[in-house]
Design an enzyme around this catalytic site. Structure first.
Site, PDB file in Angstrom:
ATOM      1  N   SER A 143      38.483  37.436  41.613  1.00 40.20           N
ATOM      2  CA  SER A 143      38.694  38.622  42.444  1.00 40.20           C
ATOM      3  C   SER A 143      37.993  38.384  43.770  1.00 40.20           C
ATOM      4  CB  SER A 143      38.082  39.849  41.755  1.00 40.20           C
ATOM      5  OG  SER A 143      38.054  40.954  42.636  1.00 40.20           O
ATOM      6  N   TYR A 156      31.413  44.798  37.396  1.00 37.39           N
ATOM      7  CA  TYR A 156      32.697  44.081  37.484  1.00 37.39           C
ATOM      8  C   TYR A 156      32.546  42.845  38.352  1.00 37.39           C
ATOM      9  CZ  TYR A 156      37.647  43.222  38.605  1.00 37.39           C
ATOM     10  OH  TYR A 156      38.884  42.644  38.783  1.00 37.39           O
TER      11      TYR A 156
END
Ligand SMILES: NC(=O)c1ccc[n+]([C@@H]2O[C@H](COP(=O)([O-])OP(=O)(O)OC[C@H]3O[C@@H](n4cnc5c(N)ncnc54)[C@H](OP(=O)(O)O)[C@@H]3O)[C@@H](O)[C@H]2O)c1
Length: 244
Positions: A143, A156
Site C-alpha cells: 500500500s 494497518y
C-alpha cells in the site's frame, strides 16, 4: 497491449489470494484475458464458484488464509489442475484503523495475522517451489501506507511496512534464482475493503475519483509482462487526486 519485448503470459499459472473481490479479482480477470490459468483463494466459497464458472481454467479453494495449511494446499491444487505455478500473488488483506492508544487489540491482531503472518507463510511456501523450478513471480499487495502513514492508520500501515521489508529482503535473497519479487502499492481503491467504515475514505480524504481495481490490475500485468531480465521491485499507483 504486449510489445515484442514483453513476456507473453498465456499458459502461465497464477495463484491469487484474496481472489474473491477487489484487486485480486480484477487481477485475475486481467490475467485470464491474457490466457493465464488461475487458482483463486478467499473465504466466500459461493463467490469463488461463480468466478470458476465464468473464467476459463479457473480452480478455486475456499478457506481462511490464516490456516497454516492453505499455502501448500494452493500449490497442490495448482499442480493437480495445471501442473505448474508461475505466479503467486499474496493479496488477501483487511483494514482496521484507529488511534494507537485505543485501537481494538484483538482486531489489530486479526489484521496482522492476515496481512503479515499469512503473507509471509504464503511467500515462504511458494518460494521453495519457485526456486526449485528456477523461475517465478511473487507479488504482494502492499500500500502507499507501507511507505508513509497517517494519524489513525498506524496498525494497518505497520502491516504494509512489514510487507515492504519482507519483499525487499526476498528480492535480494533471490537474485539470480529466476524468481522475481514485486510489491504493488495502491493508494485509495474503490473496493469492499472499507465496508465497515462509517464514512467512505474518499469523502474523508476529499478524493473525487478513487482508483478502480482494474487500475491496479494494469500495474500487476505490467510487472508480469516484463522480460525475465527486468524486475520491477515496486509500483505505486495513486489516484491523481489523492493528497498523500
Ligand atoms: N482498497 C484500497 O484502498 C487498498 C489500498 C491499498 C492496498 N490495498 C490492499 O489490497 C488488498 C486487497 O484488498 P481490496 O481493496 O481488493 O479489498 P477486498 O475487495 O475486500 O479484498 C480483500 C480480499 O482478501 C480476502 N480476505 C480477507 N481476509 C481473508 C481471510 N482471513 N482469509 C482469506 N481471504 C481473506 C477477501 O476474501 P473473502 O472475503 O472471500 O475472504 C477478499 O478477496 C489488501 O491487501 C489491501 O490491504 C487496498
Amino acid at each position: 497491449m504486449t510489445t515484442a519485448l514483453s513476456q507473453d503470459l498465456a499458459g502461465k499459472v497464477a495463484i491469487i489470494t484474496g481472489g474473491t473481490s477487489g484487486i485480486g479479482l480484477a487481477s485475475a480477470e486481467a490475467l485470464s484475458a491474457r490466457g493465464v490459468k488461475l487458482v483463486l483463494h478467499g473465504r466466500r466459497a459461493e463467490v469463488l464458484e461463480q468466478h470458476a464458472a465464468r473464467l476459463p481454467d479457473c480452480a478455486v479453494l475456499a478457506g481462511d488464509i490464516t490456516d497454516q495449511a492453505a499455502p501448500q494446499a494452493l500449490i497442490d491444487l495448482a499442480m493437480q489442475r495445471f501442473g505448474r505455478v508461475d505466479i503467486a500473488f499474496a493479496n488477501a488483506g483487511l483494514i482496521h484503523t484507529g488511534p494507537v492508544e485505543d485501537i481494538d487489540l484483538d482486531a489489530l491482531s486479526a489484521m496482522i495475522r492476515v496481512n503479515v503472518d499469512a503473507a509471509f507463510r504464503f511467500a515462504y511456501t511458494v518460494l521453495t517451489h519457485m526456486k526449485a523450478q528456477g523461475a517465478g513471480d511473487l507479488l504482494f499487495t502492499g500500500s502507499v501506507l507501507g511507505t508513509k502513514t497517517r494519524i489513525g492508520a498506524g496498525g494497518y500501515s505497520a502491516t504494509k511496512y512489514a510487507i515492504e521489508g519482507l519483499a525487499e529482503a526476498l528480492r535480494m535473497e533471490l537474485v539470480n534464482t529466476g524468481v522475481r519479487v514485486t510489491v504493488i502499492e495502491p493508494g485509495l481503491v474503490r473496493t469492499d475493503l472499507h465496508r465497515a467504515f462509517e464514512v467512505r475514505p474518499e469523502v474523508v480524504q476529499g478524493i473525487d475519483r478513487p482508483l478502480l481495481p482494474e487500475d491496479v490490475a494494469r500495474a500487476v500485468v505490467f510487472a508480469l509482462e516484463q522480460p525475465p531480465h527486468v524486475l520491477i521491485p515496486r509500483i505505486m499507483v495513486l489516484p491523481s487526486g489523492q493528497n498523500i
